[in-house]
Design a protein around this motif. Structure first.
Motif, mmCIF file in Angstrom:
data_model
loop_
_atom_site.group_PDB
_atom_site.id
_atom_site.type_symbol
_atom_site.label_atom_id
_atom_site.label_comp_id
_atom_site.label_asym_id
_atom_site.label_seq_id
_atom_site.Cartn_x
_atom_site.Cartn_y
_atom_site.Cartn_z
ATOM 1 N N VAL A 30 -16.177 -19.841 36.029
ATOM 2 C CA VAL A 30 -15.424 -21.033 36.408
ATOM 3 C C VAL A 30 -16.354 -22.080 37.031
ATOM 4 C CG1 VAL A 30 -13.665 -21.908 38.024
ATOM 5 C CG2 VAL A 30 -13.197 -19.885 36.623
ATOM 6 N N GLN A 31 -17.308 -21.654 37.850
ATOM 7 C CA GLN A 31 -18.243 -22.606 38.457
ATOM 8 C C GLN A 31 -19.105 -23.275 37.388
ATOM 9 O OE1 GLN A 31 -17.891 -23.529 41.640
ATOM 10 N NE2 GLN A 31 -16.196 -22.082 41.499
ATOM 11 N N LEU A 32 -19.549 -22.516 36.402
ATOM 12 C CA LEU A 32 -20.325 -23.106 35.304
ATOM 13 C C LEU A 32 -19.479 -24.129 34.548
ATOM 14 C CD1 LEU A 32 -22.138 -19.896 34.010
ATOM 15 C CD2 LEU A 32 -23.177 -21.790 35.275
ATOM 16 N N LEU A 33 -18.229 -23.785 34.274
ATOM 17 C CA LEU A 33 -17.330 -24.725 33.593
ATOM 18 C C LEU A 33 -17.108 -25.995 34.402
ATOM 19 C CD1 LEU A 33 -14.489 -22.444 32.155
ATOM 20 C CD2 LEU A 33 -16.256 -23.661 30.881
ATOM 21 N N LYS A 34 -16.908 -25.851 35.714
ATOM 22 C CA LYS A 34 -16.681 -27.010 36.581
ATOM 23 C C LYS A 34 -17.840 -27.987 36.536
ATOM 24 C CE LYS A 34 -13.736 -25.071 40.194
ATOM 25 N NZ LYS A 34 -13.693 -24.710 41.632
ATOM 26 N N HIS A 35 -19.033 -27.463 36.326
ATOM 27 C CA HIS A 35 -20.230 -28.317 36.306
ATOM 28 C C HIS A 35 -20.695 -28.622 34.882
ATOM 29 C CE1 HIS A 35 -20.193 -26.770 40.433
ATOM 30 N NE2 HIS A 35 -20.686 -27.970 40.713
ATOM 31 N N ASP A 36 -19.794 -28.405 33.918
ATOM 32 C CA ASP A 36 -20.085 -28.691 32.503
ATOM 33 C C ASP A 36 -21.369 -28.039 32.017
ATOM 34 O OD1 ASP A 36 -17.781 -30.254 32.078
ATOM 35 O OD2 ASP A 36 -18.757 -32.003 32.975
ATOM 36 N N ILE A 37 -21.583 -26.807 32.436
ATOM 37 C CA ILE A 37 -22.759 -26.053 31.997
ATOM 38 C C ILE A 37 -22.288 -25.050 30.950
ATOM 39 C CG2 ILE A 37 -24.599 -24.475 32.678
ATOM 40 C CD1 ILE A 37 -24.400 -25.705 35.504
ATOM 41 N N PRO A 38 -22.616 -25.295 29.679
ATOM 42 C CA PRO A 38 -22.200 -24.346 28.649
ATOM 43 C C PRO A 38 -22.907 -23.005 28.845
ATOM 44 C CG PRO A 38 -23.238 -26.300 27.679
ATOM 45 C CD PRO A 38 -23.360 -26.417 29.152
ATOM 46 N N ALA A 46 -27.303 -2.105 20.697
ATOM 47 C CA ALA A 46 -27.246 -0.908 21.546
ATOM 48 C C ALA A 46 -26.368 -1.130 22.782
ATOM 49 C CB ALA A 46 -28.656 -0.501 21.966
ATOM 50 N N LYS A 47 -25.694 -2.296 22.847
ATOM 51 C CA LYS A 47 -24.756 -2.642 23.928
ATOM 52 C C LYS A 47 -25.409 -3.062 25.242
ATOM 53 C CE LYS A 47 -21.152 -1.451 21.404
ATOM 54 N NZ LYS A 47 -20.699 -2.388 20.469
ATOM 55 N N ALA A 48 -26.718 -3.323 25.235
ATOM 56 C CA ALA A 48 -27.345 -3.916 26.420
ATOM 57 C C ALA A 48 -26.849 -5.356 26.491
ATOM 58 C CB ALA A 48 -28.867 -3.875 26.303
ATOM 59 N N GLU A 49 -26.501 -5.819 27.699
ATOM 60 C CA GLU A 49 -25.970 -7.175 27.788
ATOM 61 C C GLU A 49 -26.407 -7.895 29.047
ATOM 62 O OE1 GLU A 49 -21.645 -7.141 29.823
ATOM 63 O OE2 GLU A 49 -21.675 -6.475 27.748
ATOM 64 N N VAL A 50 -26.408 -9.219 28.932
ATOM 65 C CA VAL A 50 -26.631 -10.127 30.051
ATOM 66 C C VAL A 50 -25.363 -10.959 30.160
ATOM 67 C CG1 VAL A 50 -27.984 -12.099 30.861
ATOM 68 C CG2 VAL A 50 -29.138 -10.167 29.776
ATOM 69 N N ASP A 51 -24.851 -11.106 31.379
ATOM 70 C CA ASP A 51 -23.541 -11.730 31.583
ATOM 71 C C ASP A 51 -23.461 -13.168 31.081
ATOM 72 O OD1 ASP A 51 -22.461 -9.410 32.769
ATOM 73 O OD2 ASP A 51 -23.298 -9.985 34.715
ATOM 74 N N PHE A 52 -24.427 -13.996 31.463
ATOM 75 C CA PHE A 52 -24.424 -15.392 31.049
ATOM 76 C C PHE A 52 -25.830 -15.820 30.680
ATOM 77 C CE2 PHE A 52 -21.059 -14.966 34.250
ATOM 78 C CZ PHE A 52 -19.965 -15.358 33.497
ATOM 79 N N VAL A 53 -25.922 -16.696 29.690
ATOM 80 C CA VAL A 53 -27.188 -17.326 29.329
ATOM 81 C C VAL A 53 -26.911 -18.818 29.257
ATOM 82 C CG1 VAL A 53 -29.030 -17.505 27.632
ATOM 83 C CG2 VAL A 53 -27.924 -15.294 28.002
ATOM 84 N N ILE A 54 -27.674 -19.582 30.033
ATOM 85 C CA ILE A 54 -27.510 -21.034 30.025
ATOM 86 C C ILE A 54 -28.831 -21.669 29.645
ATOM 87 C CG2 ILE A 54 -25.656 -20.962 31.728
ATOM 88 C CD1 ILE A 54 -27.663 -21.943 33.825
ATOM 89 N N GLU A 55 -28.760 -22.916 29.218
ATOM 90 C CA GLU A 55 -29.950 -23.656 28.844
ATOM 91 C C GLU A 55 -30.136 -24.814 29.814
ATOM 92 O OE1 GLU A 55 -31.698 -26.132 25.050
ATOM 93 O OE2 GLU A 55 -30.232 -24.555 24.690
#
Length: 116
Positions: A30-38, A46-55
């Motif tokens: 929600v904080q990323l959305l509020k600041h217009d950060i896609p 293998a199901k390894a994951e990172v929660d968010f990736v931003i540019e």
């Protein structure tokens, strides 16, 4: 989040919640959305994951959200991400650890969730 808590009838404090990981991830999203950060996420076959990736400035930055870590360590999934994409910065949001370190050439910042 409030509507969800109402539907499941759970208004316990974070220290007693079994779903606090989900709640923290939702808060960060929600904080990323509020600041217009896609934001996107990253997952291997293998199901390894990172929660968010931003540019940011043509560089990618992975963000991992942890609900309870006792030491400033990154997991195996983040090491896989580092090897694949060589990010300059990594952000690990957690309950209370504030620390700066380096892992395999990346600057790693451990910060509380509210710091986002």
């Amino acid at each position: 989040t409030g509507l969800r808590n109402h539907v499941i009838d759970n208004f316990q404090g974070m220290e007693n919640r079994l779903d606090k990981g989900f709640l923290y991830e939702n808060y960060v999203f929600v904080q990323l959305l509020k600041h217009d950060i896609p934001a996107s996420f990253w997952r291997t076959k293998a199901k390894a994951e990172v929660d968010f990736v931003i540019e940011i400035s043509d560089r990618i930055m992975p963000i991992e959200v942890k609900s309870g870590i006792s030491r400033p360590l990154i997991g195996k999934a983040m090491y896989s991400f580092i090897e694949a994409y060589k990010p300059g910065f990594i952000l690990v949001l957690n309950s209370d650890i504030i620390k700066h370190t380096q892992e395999r050439g990346a600057e790693v910042y451990f910060l509380p969730h509210w710091a986002i």
